[in-house]
Structures are given as structure tokens and as C-alpha cells.
Design a protein around this motif. Structure first.
Motif, short mmCIF file in Angstrom:
data_model
loop_
_atom_site.label_atom_id
_atom_site.label_comp_id
_atom_site.label_asym_id
_atom_site.label_seq_id
_atom_site.Cartn_x
_atom_site.Cartn_y
_atom_site.Cartn_z
N GLU A 168 -7.42 -7.30 2.44
CA GLU A 168 -6.48 -7.62 1.34
C GLU A 168 -5.63 -8.81 1.67
O GLU A 168 -5.13 -9.50 0.61
N HIS A 195 0.43 -1.94 -6.17
CA HIS A 195 -0.18 -1.60 -4.81
C HIS A 195 -0.95 -2.68 -4.21
O HIS A 195 -0.28 -3.32 -2.86
N ARG A 196 -1.80 -3.49 -4.84
CA ARG A 196 -2.25 -4.63 -4.27
C ARG A 196 -2.50 -5.64 -5.24
O ARG A 196 -2.70 -5.40 -6.30
N THR A 243 -4.37 -11.67 -1.00
CA THR A 243 -2.97 -11.91 -1.34
C THR A 243 -2.44 -13.11 -1.19
O THR A 243 -1.81 -13.82 -1.99
N SER A 257 -5.32 -7.17 -5.58
CA SER A 257 -6.63 -7.07 -5.97
C SER A 257 -7.00 -6.17 -7.22
O SER A 257 -7.91 -6.10 -7.97
N VAL A 261 0.80 -1.13 -0.13
CA VAL A 261 -0.04 -0.20 0.02
C VAL A 261 0.81 1.35 -0.15
O VAL A 261 2.27 1.21 0.37
N GLN A 293 -0.57 -4.79 3.84
CA GLN A 293 -1.60 -4.77 3.18
C GLN A 293 -2.89 -4.36 4.16
O GLN A 293 -2.63 -4.82 5.51
#
Length: 534
Positions: free
Chosen positions: A475, A437-438, A479, A440, A181, A471
């Protein structure tokens, strides 16, 4: 035989032999052997334990025996007292040193059972034991390569080098994924890996820098930052041949340049149209490219667009009119780069030269404003400009860093180009680093079973090294599912502080605290605007 009560004299060979009482204070070992002393000229004194002449009466012999036993017991008592004193001194020393007794402390709080605790031996694999007892710290990856920081579990230094680990068999490919993040230090880690690799002879290419954070870094290490955008005089020709590299075969070089140009034009056209090209459209596009290369010493995109609108010659299977009809939509899509909102960037000969020998080259796209689709379109053209250097297997080991890669994952055409680069990383000697970033973000890549989604998941599968920074709680499960993390590893993600990351290198996991020097922190800082600094 004359004698007294305590002293006896025996005549031997005409001389007086004086026999005294036994030396009762001597140890037994000394009293067992006779002691012969010189007493006077021609005389000897012989003494032995409990030696009593036969002429003595019984009471005298008993008296002498009692004295001998008393002396012997006194010696034993003296030895015992000395030993007790020695043990007492040792106990006093141990008590003063504070050693814990082998059986534990005494008293009601000793928490000792009546019988000794015994556990039957159990044999299992290291994988099973690691799940049953996860609090184990391994030796790490060794001391070769880049210094990253400190292993939070073992406290030792943590070093990482994808080429070294690949040679040792610890990795199956050198590609890396970095996710985290905002504000947790993933950009600082990416820049530290890039700059520290330069000392090992590696070069770094950043095909697209949407935020312009790599420009200062590239200049600081003696590299080049190429800025693109409106109002700038910098212009790149994506159809440049690029540096030739180490190959000496002219035919192979020409074929490689032609293939690269065709792949670029197809990717740009598909990105602009938002769909795959039809077969007749590909024919019209490649015919226009061949005419452009044949008629111009420096082919550019405006030449290709002009040949699409007005083809000069028919090709096998298509007349001139059919080429015009088949290539009309493609021509209008490419015209966006020539006379549309991207004019001035790729519509003429290059005004700067790409030098692959520099330690770092970055393409600064911070001046280009618009949607992610526009950024991806620009990065497609810009990255193709670097591909000539990337395709040279004799150019040494290189990092290719895709910062803000979540912008690129949404473009299927660019994903296909990235996947090809991922697959050829070992043959080309490059290591790709994708920064997102992630996980998702993959949900925005096409439909659930679309080609784009499968390509994005394929990029993750082709990354032997996965670095996950903090995260959000929601998330962590996504992940873990996407990367195959264990439940123990997934629980660590929300608790990671700034600068800490979970490094998953194949089946091995590490919690690493990234360490930077003051100079690196000042160079890598991305919070200047938030602090009101220039």
C-alpha cells in the motif's frame, strides 16, 4: 681611583660613592635603568648593567661581561623551563579530560589523509539540499495548539492546531485526513485530538459512529451520545429546522432551512435509488416538500411520502397525475425510511434535542446492522440533522469527525454533501477529519473517471494535513502516489510502529510519536472485547 677586584669606590663631591657589581639576577627591563639606594648619610650607591669604570683593565671588564651574559642566559633558561612545565601540565589536563585533538587521533588507524580535506562551496535551494541530505530536523510547528507527542527526528515536542496554522499561513485549509491499518493507533489519535481541543474552546461533532467507540468519550467530557437503532426509542426527524444560530434575518433563515431540506431529500432519494434524480422527479419531490411544510407545523418524512403518493395540488409545469407518475419511484425509495427496514428511526418527530453548545455530540449507529449502503443512508439523514449547527458561522470553531469514512466514500450523494462541507470549512470555522484505513479504499468509489471517484479525490486534495499511520508494503506506493509523498517518506510507512505516524502538512513532513496519559488510554481503548473485558 682606589678599588679592589670586586668593589670600586669613587669620590664625588667630597663623599665616597660605592659602586658595586651589577645586579645580574634582575630581568633586563630592571637592569636597564640605574638603581639608586641610600647607603649612608651624604653618600649614594649607583649600580647599572655592565657598568664598569673606565680605569679597569680589559680582562676585568670581560670578566664582568661574561658574568652578566651568564646570568641573562640563566634567566632565559629558567623562563623556558617554566613555560615547558606549564605546557606539560596543560597537555596532561587535556589528555585526562579526553578531548579529541583537532587533527584527529594519531597512529595507523587515524584515517587521516596526507593533505587536508577541502570541499568547494556549493549553493543550492533548500528543496534540492533536502533531497541530497535528508537527515535534517527542523524546528517544528511551534508550541501553540494541541500537544500531540514527540517529533521522532528532532526529539522535541510536537504541537498541532489547524486554526493556528491557518492564521500563520502554514495551512491553506483546516481539513485533515487520517489513514492507517487496524491496530496502529489512528482511532486513539482522533479521540485525543478531539478531547484535547475541548480545552481550547472547540466543540466536536461526530455525525456517525458505526462502531459506537465515541459514546464513552462523549459522555466522559460532558457531551451527548445519541444512540440510533432497532429497539431503541430514540428517533430523529431529519427535516427539523435545527438551532437557528446567530442570524437575525427571517427570510434568510427560511431560505437556508428550505435549501437544507431539499438537499437532504435529494441525497436520501439518490442514495436509495442508486442513481441521480431526473428533472421531473426533483419537481415532484420538491412539490411534496412544499406541501408538507405548508400543511404541517412539524414536517416529517411520512408527510413527504404521503404527498408524493397523493399530491394535493398541481404545480407549474405538472398536473396532479403527472406528479404522481413522476414521483412514484422516489416515493417508494423514501418509503424505506418510513415503513421499511429503517422504520422507527426517522419516521416521526424527534424524541431528543440536539444541543450544539455541548462540548461533544456523537451519533451512535452501532445498533444498525446491514450493508455499507444502509449505514451511509442513515448517516446522510443523521448528519443533516446536525447541519443547522454546522452552518452557523457564529457558533465558534468546531471539529467534524467522520470515523470509518470508507463506508461513506462509496455513496456519491453523501460525498457531494461532504465536499460542500469541505469547501465551506474556512467560512464556517470548522475542521473536518476523515478517518479511513487505506488509500486503496478509493478504488471502490465508482469507476476510474466517474464523478464519485473525482469527488473522493477532491476531498483528499482539500486536506492540507495528511496523517498516515503504518501501511502494508503493497500500500505504500499507492499511498505515496495518491498523496504526492516523496520516495523517502514512502519508505517510512511500512516501518512505522504503533502510535507513530507520518504527518504531511503541505510540503513539510514529520514523524510523530503520539503520547497519551493513562487515563486517555483507558478511555480510548478499543481492544476490550479482544481481551475478554466487558
Amino acid at each position: 681611583m682606589p678599588g679592589t677586584r670586586d668593589h670600586f669606590v669613587v669620590r664625588v663631591d667630597g663623599s665616597d660613592v660605592h659602586i658595586g657589581e651589577p645586579e645580574l639576577q634582575r630581568p633586563r627591563s630592571c637592569r636597564e635603568e640605574p638603581v639608586i639606594r641610600e647607603h649612608a648619610p651624604g653618600a649614594r650607591t649607583v649600580a647599572a648593567a655592565l657598568f664598569t669604570p673606565s680605569e679597569l683593565d680589559r680582562s676585568s671588564r670581560r670578566r664582568i661581561a661574561r658574568r652578566a651574559r651568564a646570568a641573562e642566559q640563566a634567566g632565559k633558561r629558567a623562563d623556558l623551563e617554566a613555560r615547558r612545565a606549564m605546557l606539560a601540565a596543560e597537555r596532561a589536563d587535556r589528555k585526562q579530560a579526553g578531548y579529541l585533538p583537532a587533527g584527529g587521533e594519531t597512529g595507523p588507524d587515524a584515517l587521516r589523509s596526507y593533505r587536508r580535506f577541502r570541499v568547494p562551496p556549493h549553493r543550492a535551494t533548500s528543496e534540492v539540499l533536502a533531497g541530497a541530505y535528508p537527515f535534517l530536523a527542523e524546528a517544528g510547528l511551534g508550541a501553540e495548539g494541541l500537544f500531540i507527542g514527540q517529533d521522532a527526528w528532532s526529539g522535541s515536542s510536537f504541537c498541532f492546531d489547524p486554526w493556528v496554522l491557518y492564521r500563520s499561513g502554514a495551512l491553506t485549509n483546516p481539513n485533515c485526513l487520517l489513514a492507517g491499518v487496524v491496530g496502529k493507533g489512528k482511532s486513539t489519535l482522533a479521540k485525543a485530538i478531539a478531547t484535547r481541543s475541548i480545552a481550547f474552546g472547540r466543540r466536536v461533532y461526530v455525525p456517525g459512529d458505526p462502531k459506537g467507540e465515541w459514546s464513552a468519550v462523549a459522555r466522559a467530557v460532558g457531551g451527548q451520545a445519541i444512540e440510533l437503532g432497532g429497539g431503541l426509542a430514540t428517533r430523529l426527524n431529519p427535516l427539523d429546522e435545527g438551532p437557528r444560530g446567530t442570524t437575525g434575518d427571517d427570510a434568510a433563515w427560511r431560505a437556508a432551512v428550505t435549501a437544507r431540506r431539499r438537499d437532504l431529500l435529494r441525497a436520501v432519494a439518490e442514495s436509495a435509488l442508486g442513481r441521480a434524480l431526473h428533472a421531473v422527479e426533483s419537481t415532484a419531490l420538491f412539490a411534496a416538500l412544499d406541501a408538507t411544510v405548508r400543511d404541517n407545523s412539524v414536517p416529517t418524512l411520512p408527510h413527504v411520502v404521503g404527498a408524493l403518493f397523493e399530491p394535493g395540488n398541481a404545480v407549474h409545469g405538472s398536473t396532479v397525475d403527472e406528479l404522481v407518475a413522476d414521483g412514484r419511484q422516489v416515493a417508494h425509495a423514501l418509503n424505506r425510511l418510513v415503513r421499511g427496514d429503517l422504520s422507527g428511526l426517522f419516521d416521526g418527530p424527534s424524541t431528543t434535542r440536539f444541543d450544539p453548545s455541548l462540548p461533544m455530540v456523537s451519533l451512535d449507529l452501532s445498533r444498525i446492522q446491514g450493508s455499507d449502503h444502509l449505514i451511509a443512508l442513515v448517516m446522510t439523514c443523521a448528519s443533516a440533522w446536525m447541519e443547522a449547527a454546522l452552518a452557523d458561522p457564529g457558533a465558534g470553531q468546531r471539529w467534524v469527525i467522520y470515523d470509518e469514512a470508507w463506508r461513506l466514500l462509496r455513496q456519491a450523494s453523501l460525498l457531494a454533501r461532504m465536499q460542500s462541507q469541505w469547501k465551506l470549512s474556512r467560512a464556517l470555522g470548522i475542521a473536518n477529519l476523515m478517518v479511513i484505513h487505506r488509500l486503496s479504499d478509493l478504488d471502490a468509489v465508482g469507476d476510474a473517471n466517474s464523478q464519485a471517484r473525482n469527488l473522493a479525490l477532491g476531498l483528499l486534495a482539500d486536506c492540507s494535513t495528511k496523517i498516515i499511520y503504518a501501511q502494508e508494503s503493497g500500500e505504500a506506493d499507492k499511498t505515496a502516489a495518491a498523496l504526492g509523498l516523496s520516495s523517502t517518506e514512502a519508505k517510512e510507512l511500512p516501518t512505522l510502529v504503533q502510535g507513530e505516524g507520518l504527518w504531511r502538512i503541505r510540503d513539510r513532513a514529520f514523524i510523530v510519536r503520539h503520547l497519551c496519559t493513562e487515563g486517555e488510554l483507558a478511555l480510548f481503548d478499543t481492544n476490550a472485547r479482544m481481551y475478554g473485558e466487558a
